[in-house]
Design an enzyme around this catalytic site. Structure first.
Site, PDB file in Angstrom:
ATOM      1  N   GLY A  58       1.091  -1.317  -0.013  1.00 16.99           N
ATOM      2  CA  GLY A  58       0.416  -0.047   0.266  1.00 16.99           C
ATOM      3  C   GLY A  58       0.716   1.363   0.128  1.00 16.99           C
ATOM      4  N   ARG A  97       7.502   1.910   1.033  1.00 23.98           N
ATOM      5  CA  ARG A  97       7.803   0.957   1.489  1.00 23.98           C
ATOM      6  C   ARG A  97       7.602   0.108   0.084  1.00 23.98           C
ATOM      7  NH1 ARG A  97       2.741  -2.706   3.947  1.00 23.98           N
ATOM      8  NH2 ARG A  97       3.452  -1.092   5.573  1.00 23.98           N
ATOM      9  N   ARG A 121       1.425  11.195  -8.274  1.00 20.30           N
ATOM     10  CA  ARG A 121       1.239  11.948  -7.529  1.00 20.30           C
ATOM     11  C   ARG A 121       1.528  11.461  -6.211  1.00 20.30           C
ATOM     12  NH1 ARG A 121      -5.631  12.082  -7.377  1.00 20.30           N
ATOM     13  NH2 ARG A 121      -5.708  12.378  -9.055  1.00 20.30           N
ATOM     14  N   ARG A 161      -0.868  -8.639  -3.537  1.00 15.82           N
ATOM     15  CA  ARG A 161      -0.450  -7.407  -2.511  1.00 15.82           C
ATOM     16  C   ARG A 161      -0.150  -8.149  -1.584  1.00 15.82           C
ATOM     17  NH1 ARG A 161      -2.281  -3.792   1.493  1.00 15.82           N
ATOM     18  NH2 ARG A 161      -3.586  -4.823   3.065  1.00 15.82           N
ATOM     19  N   SER A 184      -0.277  -4.991   5.149  1.00 18.32           N
ATOM     20  CA  SER A 184      -0.158  -5.327   6.326  1.00 18.32           C
ATOM     21  C   SER A 184      -1.836  -5.607   6.949  1.00 18.32           C
ATOM     22  CB  SER A 184      -0.106  -4.171   7.466  1.00 18.32           C
ATOM     23  OG  SER A 184      -0.793  -2.759   7.242  1.00 18.32           O
ATOM     24  N   ASP A 226      -1.035  -4.939  13.520  1.00 22.86           N
ATOM     25  CA  ASP A 226      -1.535  -5.268  15.009  1.00 22.86           C
ATOM     26  C   ASP A 226      -2.277  -5.638  15.552  1.00 22.86           C
ATOM     27  OD1 ASP A 226      -4.216  -3.715  14.474  1.00 22.86           O
ATOM     28  OD2 ASP A 226      -2.634  -3.164  12.438  1.00 22.86           O
ATOM     29  N   ARG A 259       6.205  -0.871  10.039  1.00 20.41           N
ATOM     30  CA  ARG A 259       5.183  -0.600   9.119  1.00 20.41           C
ATOM     31  C   ARG A 259       6.052  -1.236   7.679  1.00 20.41           C
ATOM     32  NH1 ARG A 259       1.233   1.359  12.254  1.00 20.41           N
ATOM     33  NH2 ARG A 259       0.558   3.003  10.917  1.00 20.41           N
TER      34      ARG A 259
END
Length: 238
Positions: free
Chosen positions: A21, A25, A44, A88, A91, A207, A220
């Site tokens: 996402g 990362r 973007r 994908r 997290s 989490d 993360r």
């Protein structure tokens, strides 16, 4: 051929794309694991890179947050850039005590209250499965790498902040039969089905709703190495 959201040229993407996402990362994965990397899109600041892993061409591109965002990027990659497979890598929050922080889990299905599939393609299903072939390959690679990867039912939520009047997390887990929550895989799996492509979703638990343990944003962004390596090892076999 650029799209409204991706500035890459035709041929810039590999046939398999890893999709976290977070754009940072994506940058971390490219710079840490890939050779001969090239930034192929940055519209973007949603960063996309192509390089090689063990000599095989692989791409990694961010999806942004939520189903509308991954819906746009995955559709354009599948439809206009001849991408065949998207894994994908994200997290998730755990609904179960057997899914602990930093555990790696593979979606065996995504359940959702979202209207994404209905609005996009007239699909009224509330549960959508990923590619069985990619899932089987990921589990085979996990065994070879001695990575404990657990199957789970993933709740893909449209909402991060849900009012208490709409039910507790325990209610959601019970009503959906889900084991963890994220916000993208339902839309990704739907797009793959619509376009005759393949998709999977690997997650690291960041989490826990059960014991309230959680990772920092930096953790993360820069951790999750087991998941990343597992995804890369599967990608070069597709």
């Amino acid at each position: 051929m650029a799209t409204p959201h991706i500035s890459a040229a035709q041929g810039d993407f590999a046939k398999t794309v890893l999709m976290p996402g977070d754009p940072l990362r994506a940058k971390f994965i490219a710079e840490t694991f890939l050779d001969d990397i090239k930034l192929v899109t940055s519209v973007r600041n949603v960063l996309g890179y192509t390089g090689t892993y063990k000599g095989v061409k692989v791409s990694v591109m961010a999806s942004g947050m939520g189903m509308p965002s991954i819906g746009i990027y995955s559709y354009e990659l599948f439809k206009f850039y001849d991408v065949e497979n998207i894994i994908r890598i994200g997290s998730a929050g755990s609904y179960r005590d057997w899914l602990k922080v930093m555990d790696v889990t593979l979606a065996k299905t995504a359940v959702s209250e979202s209207s994404f599939a209905k609005t996009q393609g007239g699909c009224y299903d509330k549960a959508i499965a990923p590619s069985a072939e990619i899932n089987d390959l990921i589990m085979k690679k996990a065994e070879e790498l001695n990575i404990n990867c657990k199957y789970s039912v993933v709740h893909s939520s449209d909402v991060f902040y849900r009012e208490a009047s709409q039910g507790t997390w325990q209610d959601i887990a019970e009503n959906t039969g889900s084991d963890c929550v994220e916000m993208e895989s339902f839309a990704l799996f739907h797009n793959a089905n619509v376009l005759g492509k393949r998709a999977a979703c690997l997650l690291t638990i960041s989490d826990s709703f059960v014991n309230h343990e959680e990772l920092t944003a930096e953790q993360r962004q820069n951790s999750f190495r087991e998941m990343m390596i597992l995804a890369l090892e599967a990608a070069i076999c597709l």
